[in-house]
Design a protein around this motif. Structure first.
Motif, PDB file in Angstrom:
ATOM      1  N   LEU A  60      28.490  47.332  21.954  1.00 17.58           N
ATOM      2  CA  LEU A  60      28.389  47.271  23.419  1.00 17.58           C
ATOM      3  C   LEU A  60      28.384  45.822  23.908  1.00 17.58           C
ATOM      4  N   VAL A  61      27.591  44.981  23.265  1.00 14.38           N
ATOM      5  CA  VAL A  61      27.509  43.572  23.666  1.00 14.38           C
ATOM      6  C   VAL A  61      28.874  42.899  23.489  1.00 14.38           C
ATOM      7  N   THR A  62      29.562  43.209  22.407  1.00 10.83           N
ATOM      8  CA  THR A  62      30.894  42.646  22.174  1.00 10.83           C
ATOM      9  C   THR A  62      31.857  43.067  23.277  1.00 10.83           C
ATOM     10  N   GLU A  63      31.791  44.328  23.654  1.00 12.09           N
ATOM     11  CA  GLU A  63      32.656  44.823  24.736  1.00 12.09           C
ATOM     12  C   GLU A  63      32.346  44.103  26.048  1.00 12.09           C
ATOM     13  N   PHE A  64      31.063  43.936  26.363  1.00 13.65           N
ATOM     14  CA  PHE A  64      30.678  43.212  27.581  1.00 13.65           C
ATOM     15  C   PHE A  64      31.142  41.762  27.515  1.00 13.65           C
ATOM     16  N   ARG A  65      30.934  41.138  26.364  1.00 15.00           N
ATOM     17  CA  ARG A  65      31.322  39.738  26.186  1.00 15.00           C
ATOM     18  C   ARG A  65      32.832  39.569  26.371  1.00 15.00           C
ATOM     19  N   ASP A  66      33.605  40.451  25.737  1.00  9.55           N
ATOM     20  CA  ASP A  66      35.057  40.344  25.820  1.00  9.55           C
ATOM     21  C   ASP A  66      35.555  40.584  27.249  1.00  9.55           C
ATOM     22  N   THR A  67      34.926  41.523  27.940  1.00  6.74           N
ATOM     23  CA  THR A  67      35.269  41.770  29.343  1.00  6.74           C
ATOM     24  C   THR A  67      34.919  40.544  30.178  1.00  6.74           C
ATOM     25  N   TRP A  68      33.766  39.953  29.911  1.00  9.71           N
ATOM     26  CA  TRP A  68      33.334  38.769  30.655  1.00  9.71           C
ATOM     27  C   TRP A  68      34.295  37.603  30.434  1.00  9.71           C
ATOM     28  N   LYS A  69      34.758  37.426  29.192  1.00 12.00           N
ATOM     29  CA  LYS A  69      35.741  36.377  28.892  1.00 12.00           C
ATOM     30  C   LYS A  69      37.000  36.583  29.735  1.00 12.00           C
ATOM     31  N   GLU A  70      37.420  37.829  29.857  1.00 13.87           N
ATOM     32  CA  GLU A  70      38.620  38.143  30.642  1.00 13.87           C
ATOM     33  C   GLU A  70      38.396  37.848  32.124  1.00 13.87           C
ATOM     34  N   VAL A  71      37.203  38.152  32.623  1.00 15.01           N
ATOM     35  CA  VAL A  71      36.864  37.849  34.024  1.00 15.01           C
ATOM     36  C   VAL A  71      36.940  36.336  34.261  1.00 15.01           C
ATOM     37  N   ILE A  72      36.387  35.559  33.342  1.00 17.61           N
ATOM     38  CA  ILE A  72      36.432  34.099  33.473  1.00 17.61           C
ATOM     39  C   ILE A  72      37.881  33.624  33.468  1.00 17.61           C
ATOM     40  N   LYS A  73      38.680  34.161  32.572  1.00 18.69           N
ATOM     41  CA  LYS A  73      40.089  33.781  32.468  1.00 18.69           C
ATOM     42  C   LYS A  73      40.838  34.085  33.773  1.00 18.69           C
ATOM     43  N   ILE A  74      40.645  35.283  34.304  1.00 17.11           N
ATOM     44  CA  ILE A  74      41.322  35.679  35.554  1.00 17.11           C
ATOM     45  C   ILE A  74      40.856  34.808  36.709  1.00 17.11           C
ATOM     46  N   THR A  75      39.550  34.545  36.770  1.00 12.92           N
ATOM     47  CA  THR A  75      39.002  33.696  37.830  1.00 12.92           C
ATOM     48  C   THR A  75      39.608  32.304  37.772  1.00 12.92           C
ATOM     49  N   ARG A  76      39.723  31.761  36.580  1.00 11.94           N
ATOM     50  CA  ARG A  76      40.321  30.430  36.436  1.00 11.94           C
ATOM     51  C   ARG A  76      41.793  30.442  36.839  1.00 11.94           C
ATOM     52  N   GLN A  77      42.496  31.503  36.484  1.00 11.10           N
ATOM     53  CA  GLN A  77      43.902  31.602  36.877  1.00 11.10           C
ATOM     54  C   GLN A  77      44.030  31.600  38.402  1.00 11.10           C
ATOM     55  N   GLN A  78      43.138  32.331  39.051  1.00 15.09           N
ATOM     56  CA  GLN A  78      43.183  32.401  40.510  1.00 15.09           C
ATOM     57  C   GLN A  78      42.795  31.068  41.137  1.00 15.09           C
ATOM     58  N   GLN A  79      41.835  30.364  40.537  1.00 14.47           N
ATOM     59  CA  GLN A  79      41.370  29.093  41.099  1.00 14.47           C
ATOM     60  C   GLN A  79      42.331  27.946  40.812  1.00 14.47           C
ATOM     61  N   TYR A  80      42.853  27.901  39.591  1.00 11.78           N
ATOM     62  CA  TYR A  80      43.593  26.724  39.156  1.00 11.78           C
ATOM     63  C   TYR A  80      45.072  26.983  38.894  1.00 11.78           C
ATOM     64  N   GLY A  81      45.470  28.224  38.884  1.00 15.23           N
ATOM     65  CA  GLY A  81      46.878  28.531  38.704  1.00 15.23           C
ATOM     66  C   GLY A  81      47.356  28.481  37.266  1.00 15.23           C
ATOM     67  N   ASN A  82      46.485  28.183  36.309  1.00  9.96           N
ATOM     68  CA  ASN A  82      46.855  28.269  34.899  1.00  9.96           C
ATOM     69  C   ASN A  82      45.651  28.685  34.079  1.00  9.96           C
ATOM     70  N   VAL A  83      45.893  28.984  32.823  1.00  6.39           N
ATOM     71  CA  VAL A  83      44.851  29.544  31.973  1.00  6.39           C
ATOM     72  C   VAL A  83      44.205  28.457  31.129  1.00  6.39           C
ATOM     73  N   GLU A  84      42.863  28.471  31.095  1.00  8.89           N
ATOM     74  CA  GLU A  84      42.114  27.622  30.169  1.00  8.89           C
ATOM     75  C   GLU A  84      41.506  28.550  29.130  1.00  8.89           C
ATOM     76  N   GLN A  85      41.390  28.081  27.916  1.00 10.52           N
ATOM     77  CA  GLN A  85      40.774  28.882  26.862  1.00 10.52           C
ATOM     78  C   GLN A  85      39.265  28.913  27.059  1.00 10.52           C
ATOM     79  N   VAL A  86      38.683  30.071  26.805  1.00 11.49           N
ATOM     80  CA  VAL A  86      37.227  30.240  26.855  1.00 11.49           C
ATOM     81  C   VAL A  86      36.706  30.235  25.465  1.00 11.49           C
TER      82      VAL A  86
END
Length: 134
Positions: free
Chosen positions: A108-134
């Motif tokens: 469960l924690v892994t699933e939450f963590r992986d989802t959270w990583k994706e949220v951070i990635k999408i947020t960064r794409q929206q803010q900066y227009g490109n992807v940064e590694q988490v």
């Protein structure tokens, strides 16, 4: 060795103090997974004190994650019972010395963590227009 240790501690402290709230949440998930893994090893080594310490650390992280939920947001209302469930299962794992329960919570924690990583990635794409590694 002490110089290296001091430098590592300074780096870790700096990582935490300069992290965004999203990155801090990611650190909490990763820390929880680390302690769950250590608790499983402790069970297999029949080290009950170490198991207890690491399960309590995992529970403290889950409690911290629960305390940061904004209950005005619908997803928080859905996550709270899941966190409560994980916490109850860890109490049960501690009492029964059951590594399979820890593995359930790890999943469960892994699933939450992986989802959270994706949220951070999408947020960064929206803010900066490109992807940064988490």
């Amino acid at each position: 060795m002490t110089v290296h240790s001091n430098a590592l501690n300074a780096y870790k402290q700096n990582s935490v103090t300069t992290a965004s709230p999203g990155e801090l949440t990611l650190m909490l998930y990763n820390g929880c997974l680390k302690f769950l893994g250590k608790a499983k090893v402790a069970i297999s080594n029949k080290n009950m004190e170490e198991k207890n310490i690491n399960l309590q650390k995992s529970q403290a992280i889950i409690a911290e994650l629960m305390s940061t939920l904004n209950m005005n947001i619908e997803i928080s209302k859905q996550m709270l019972p899941l966190y409560e469930y994980m916490n109850r299962r860890l109490v049960e794992a501690n009492l029964k010395n059951d590594a399979s329960i820890i593995e359930e919570v790890e999943s469960l924690v892994t699933e939450f963590r992986d989802t959270w990583k994706e949220v951070i990635k999408i947020t960064r794409q929206q803010q900066y227009g490109n992807v940064e590694q988490v």
